[in-house]
Design a protein around this motif. Structure first.
Motif, mmCIF file in Angstrom:
data_model
loop_
_atom_site.group_PDB
_atom_site.id
_atom_site.type_symbol
_atom_site.label_atom_id
_atom_site.label_comp_id
_atom_site.label_asym_id
_atom_site.label_seq_id
_atom_site.Cartn_x
_atom_site.Cartn_y
_atom_site.Cartn_z
ATOM 1 N N GLY A 158 0.639 -1.253 0.042
ATOM 2 C CA GLY A 158 0.038 0.050 -0.028
ATOM 3 C C GLY A 158 0.741 1.329 0.082
ATOM 4 N N ILE A 159 0.033 2.484 0.129
ATOM 5 C CA ILE A 159 0.636 3.708 0.169
ATOM 6 C C ILE A 159 1.710 4.189 0.902
ATOM 7 C CG2 ILE A 159 -0.967 4.623 1.609
ATOM 8 C CD1 ILE A 159 0.438 6.295 -1.598
ATOM 9 N N ASP A 160 1.821 3.510 2.267
ATOM 10 C CA ASP A 160 2.810 3.901 3.169
ATOM 11 C C ASP A 160 4.248 3.200 2.734
ATOM 12 O OD1 ASP A 160 1.154 5.396 4.753
ATOM 13 O OD2 ASP A 160 0.776 3.623 6.265
ATOM 14 N N PHE A 161 4.074 2.017 2.103
ATOM 15 C CA PHE A 161 5.297 1.368 1.641
ATOM 16 C C PHE A 161 5.630 2.177 0.327
ATOM 17 C CE2 PHE A 161 7.389 -1.876 -0.938
ATOM 18 C CZ PHE A 161 8.369 -2.521 -0.200
ATOM 19 N N TYR A 162 4.831 2.723 -0.480
ATOM 20 C CA TYR A 162 5.038 3.300 -1.692
ATOM 21 C C TYR A 162 5.791 4.710 -1.050
ATOM 22 C CZ TYR A 162 4.862 7.111 -5.031
ATOM 23 O OH TYR A 162 5.326 8.080 -5.866
ATOM 24 N N ARG A 163 5.434 5.295 -0.110
ATOM 25 C CA ARG A 163 6.116 6.403 0.172
ATOM 26 C C ARG A 163 7.346 6.233 0.814
ATOM 27 N NH1 ARG A 163 0.423 8.748 2.992
ATOM 28 N NH2 ARG A 163 -0.341 9.880 1.047
ATOM 29 N N ALA A 164 7.662 5.090 1.410
ATOM 30 C CA ALA A 164 8.907 4.744 2.032
ATOM 31 C C ALA A 164 9.956 4.431 0.965
ATOM 32 C CB ALA A 164 8.738 3.419 3.138
ATOM 33 N N VAL A 165 9.585 3.801 0.066
ATOM 34 C CA VAL A 165 10.414 3.241 -1.293
ATOM 35 C C VAL A 165 10.881 4.550 -1.847
ATOM 36 C CG1 VAL A 165 10.761 2.212 -3.292
ATOM 37 C CG2 VAL A 165 9.534 1.221 -1.522
ATOM 38 N N LEU A 166 9.942 5.543 -2.277
ATOM 39 C CA LEU A 166 10.159 6.678 -2.674
ATOM 40 C C LEU A 166 11.023 7.519 -2.067
ATOM 41 C CD1 LEU A 166 9.746 8.436 -5.183
ATOM 42 C CD2 LEU A 166 7.884 9.525 -4.455
ATOM 43 N N HIS A 167 11.066 7.495 -0.801
ATOM 44 C CA HIS A 167 11.728 8.309 0.245
ATOM 45 C C HIS A 167 13.306 8.044 0.136
ATOM 46 C CE1 HIS A 167 13.022 10.559 3.890
ATOM 47 N NE2 HIS A 167 13.680 9.629 4.163
ATOM 48 N N LEU A 168 13.502 6.627 -0.006
ATOM 49 C CA LEU A 168 14.691 6.182 -0.079
ATOM 50 C C LEU A 168 15.505 6.425 -1.508
ATOM 51 C CD1 LEU A 168 14.523 2.672 1.528
ATOM 52 C CD2 LEU A 168 15.846 4.642 2.508
ATOM 53 N N ARG A 169 14.447 6.377 -2.221
ATOM 54 C CA ARG A 169 15.172 6.893 -3.744
ATOM 55 C C ARG A 169 15.614 8.203 -3.958
ATOM 56 N NH1 ARG A 169 15.890 5.094 -8.243
ATOM 57 N NH2 ARG A 169 14.061 5.656 -9.574
ATOM 58 N N LEU A 170 14.622 9.210 -3.288
ATOM 59 C CA LEU A 170 14.829 10.698 -3.516
ATOM 60 C C LEU A 170 16.169 11.104 -2.329
ATOM 61 C CD1 LEU A 170 11.252 12.074 -3.676
ATOM 62 C CD2 LEU A 170 12.853 11.530 -5.504
ATOM 63 N N THR A 171 16.210 10.318 -1.154
ATOM 64 C CA THR A 171 17.065 10.779 -0.346
ATOM 65 C C THR A 171 18.504 10.303 -0.301
ATOM 66 O OG1 THR A 171 16.164 9.515 1.453
ATOM 67 C CG2 THR A 171 15.196 11.688 1.504
ATOM 68 N N GLN A 172 18.512 9.008 -0.657
ATOM 69 C CA GLN A 172 19.582 7.978 -0.618
ATOM 70 C C GLN A 172 20.133 7.860 -2.165
ATOM 71 O OE1 GLN A 172 19.821 5.073 2.092
ATOM 72 N NE2 GLN A 172 18.416 5.903 3.545
ATOM 73 N N GLY A 173 19.407 8.260 -3.281
ATOM 74 C CA GLY A 173 19.614 7.730 -4.369
ATOM 75 C C GLY A 173 19.753 6.259 -4.823
ATOM 76 N N LEU A 174 18.863 5.557 -4.130
ATOM 77 C CA LEU A 174 18.951 4.014 -4.322
ATOM 78 C C LEU A 174 18.061 3.840 -5.688
ATOM 79 C CD1 LEU A 174 18.259 2.812 -0.647
ATOM 80 C CD2 LEU A 174 20.434 2.882 -1.792
ATOM 81 N N LYS A 175 18.275 2.684 -6.347
ATOM 82 C CA LYS A 175 17.610 2.262 -7.342
ATOM 83 C C LYS A 175 16.274 1.634 -6.602
ATOM 84 C CE LYS A 175 20.258 2.774 -10.963
ATOM 85 N NZ LYS A 175 20.071 3.411 -11.946
ATOM 86 N N GLY A 176 15.281 1.549 -7.394
ATOM 87 C CA GLY A 176 14.135 1.225 -6.981
ATOM 88 C C GLY A 176 14.218 -0.384 -6.144
ATOM 89 N N GLU A 177 14.809 -1.271 -6.834
ATOM 90 C CA GLU A 177 15.014 -2.693 -6.358
ATOM 91 C C GLU A 177 15.766 -2.738 -5.002
ATOM 92 O OE1 GLU A 177 15.261 -3.021 -10.936
ATOM 93 O OE2 GLU A 177 15.970 -1.739 -9.248
ATOM 94 N N ALA A 178 16.995 -1.927 -4.884
ATOM 95 C CA ALA A 178 17.608 -1.737 -3.873
ATOM 96 C C ALA A 178 16.884 -1.217 -2.508
ATOM 97 C CB ALA A 178 18.960 -0.851 -3.885
#
Length: 210
Positions: A158-178
């Protein structure tokens, strides 16, 4: 009206359209389509315009046996500057690469060819594109398989997981898989670790913040 698109219909993902119902089964999500992007967020709409108004998508469809957009943009997990990743099936990748070179594509390969170019949309936004050309079925490539799994996980958690993944993408520069593997504590190479979930029961996965 789009009738086969669902999920997180929020202003944040807006690729609600991106996660097809069939993604719930982790297979069969139809990444061959791009029309749903026109109903998405600003970047998705801009990408749709770029792919269609330039005639690029139609030209590739006419040339290739099969074609799919497997960028994280499809599920709203892209970052500014993210590539538009396209995979296509062609019986002779080298000959296709030679033909596309005249159109500004450049790259190299052995079996699977990676071709790259940049296109600028009518809004002035410049996009990097990567085209992966394979003689085999596109569903066998990691890009297709990874995107289907990520879509299924977004649907499941759900949406909270989506937001957590996107946060890591934007703040740590991680790939989606990572980012996903970090949240789910999946060890090892994230590109391989994610594939271990194929065919598994997502209900058995643990996400502490859920």
């Amino acid at each position: 009206m789009l009738t086969d698109c669902c999920l997180l219909r929020t202003d944040n993902t807006a690729a609600p359209a991106a996660v097809f119902p069939s993604a719930r089964g982790q297979s069969g999500a139809d990444w061959r389509r791009v029309d749903y992007l026109a109903q998405g967020n600003d970047r998705q709409r801009a990408a749709h315009a770029l792919l269609t108004e330039h005639g690029l998508w139609a030209a590739l469809q006419a040339t290739c046996q099969d074609l799919a957009l497997v960028s994280t943009l499809a599920i709203g997990l892209d970052r500014p500057g993210s590539d538009l990743d396209i995979i296509c099936q062609h019986p002779d990748p080298a000959s296709l690469a030679m033909g596309l070179a005249a159109q500004g594509w450049h790259g190299q390969g052995n079996g699977i060819w990676l071709l790259e170019r940049h296109l600028t949309g009518q809004d002035g936004q410049r996009w990097p594109l990567e085209l992966y050309v394979t003689p085999g079925p596109i569903e066998s490539l990691h890009g297709w398989r990874h995107l289907g799994l990520m879509a299924a996980l977004l649907e499941h958690f759900g949406i909270d997981f989506y937001r957590a993944v996107l946060h890591l993408r934007l703040t740590q520069g991680l790939k989606g898989e990572a980012a996903i593997c970090q949240l789910l504590a999946l060890p090892g190479d994230p590109y391989l670790a994610l594939l271990t979930l194929e065919g598994s029961d997502l209900g058995l996965l643990h996400w502490p913040q859920r």
